[in-house]
Scaffold this motif. Structure first.
Motif, PDB file in Angstrom:
ATOM      1  N   ASP A  30       1.364  -1.611 -11.445  1.00 37.29           N
ATOM      2  CA  ASP A  30       1.600  -0.658 -12.535  1.00 37.29           C
ATOM      3  C   ASP A  30       2.168   0.627 -11.949  1.00 37.29           C
ATOM      4  O   ASP A  30       1.493   1.295 -11.161  1.00 37.29           O
ATOM      5  N   GLN A  45      -5.836  -6.245  -8.896  1.00 36.23           N
ATOM      6  CA  GLN A  45      -4.685  -6.129  -9.793  1.00 36.23           C
ATOM      7  C   GLN A  45      -3.902  -4.869  -9.489  1.00 36.23           C
ATOM      8  O   GLN A  45      -4.463  -3.791  -9.309  1.00 36.23           O
ATOM      9  N   GLN A  79       2.818  -5.992 -13.792  1.00 36.56           N
ATOM     10  CA  GLN A  79       1.465  -6.046 -13.266  1.00 36.56           C
ATOM     11  C   GLN A  79       1.094  -7.476 -12.869  1.00 36.56           C
ATOM     12  O   GLN A  79       1.297  -8.415 -13.632  1.00 36.56           O
TER      13      GLN A  79
END
Length: 229
Positions: free
Chosen positions: A131, A128, A175
């Protein structure tokens, strides 16, 4: 005798002149040698372990400040991510991705993802990133909502948008995550595309996390590029 003295003086001056020329040549040769030596000094090789170059974690970028897109994608788009572990390409789902897919492409095209890192790596599950702050709480300053179908699946290499636990299904910011294993998720996350090139890079990155989903190495998105109609 006078002529002989004059001749000797001229000869002495000639020798002195040759000596000056030799000094000039000597200086030039020394400079050239120094330049050559400088050119031949090799730069330290980039250290690579497991196919990833060692890099420093980038500083946090500004949170928010982006403009929400107003139109969905029209045509086929691909987004390529260059990382210190290699490059991978996402084939966008322009039909089902809605504004979430359009946002993903827009952010990539604007360089929003560049100099950010994958802050969450869960081996065999997901990686992930996206951000700007690197904390897991940052975003572009807006959200979109594209709930997936109730029967949506998340096979390996699916690219979908992360959301908070209390946010409605299909909520997206910046994100995103890439599946490194098959399934295991409820149909709550907007699907924006699939990695179609560079799957080996995804596999490589997907191994760089621990049991707490923390990265064991820094994986930076160095460059993004968008191709399409």
């Amino acid at each position: 005798m006078r002529y002989l003295t004059l001749l000797l003086m001229l000869l002495a001056l000639g020798v002195a002149g040759c000596g000056d020329d030799n000094n000039d040549n000597g200086d030039s040769g020394s400079s050239a040698a120094t330049d050559t030596q400088a050119q031949t000094i090799a730069k330290p090789p980039v250290q690579k372990v497991g196919g990833c170059a060692d890099v420093a974690q980038p500083e946090a970028k500004k949170d928010g400040g982006e403009q929400k897109p107003t139109e969905t994608l029209s045509g086929d788009y691909q987004v390529t991510f260059k990382t210190n572990c290699g490059s991978f390409t996402v084939d966008m789902d322009e039909d089902g991705g809605g504004l979430s897919a359009a946002s993903f492409v827009q952010l990539a095209d604007d360089g929003f993802y560049e100099n950010t890192f994958f802050h969450r790596i869960s081996p065999g599950f997901v990686i992930q990133g996206g951000d700007p702050t690197g904390t897991g709480t940052g975003g572009p300053g807006y959200t979109t909502k594209d709930p997936p179908p109730s029967d949506a699946q998340y096979p390996k290499y699916t690219v979908a948008m992360a959301k908070g636990a209390t946010e409605p299904d299909g909520t997206s910011g910046s994100q995103f995550f890439v599946m490194t294993g098959d399934g295991g998720l409820p149909p709550q996350y907007a699907i924006v595309g699939t990695v179609t090139n560079g799957t080996a890079v995804i596999d490589r990155i997907g191994k760089l996390g621990d049991a707490t989903e923390q990265p064991t190495r820094v994986v930076v998105i160095e460059k993004t590029s968008v191709s399409g109609p």
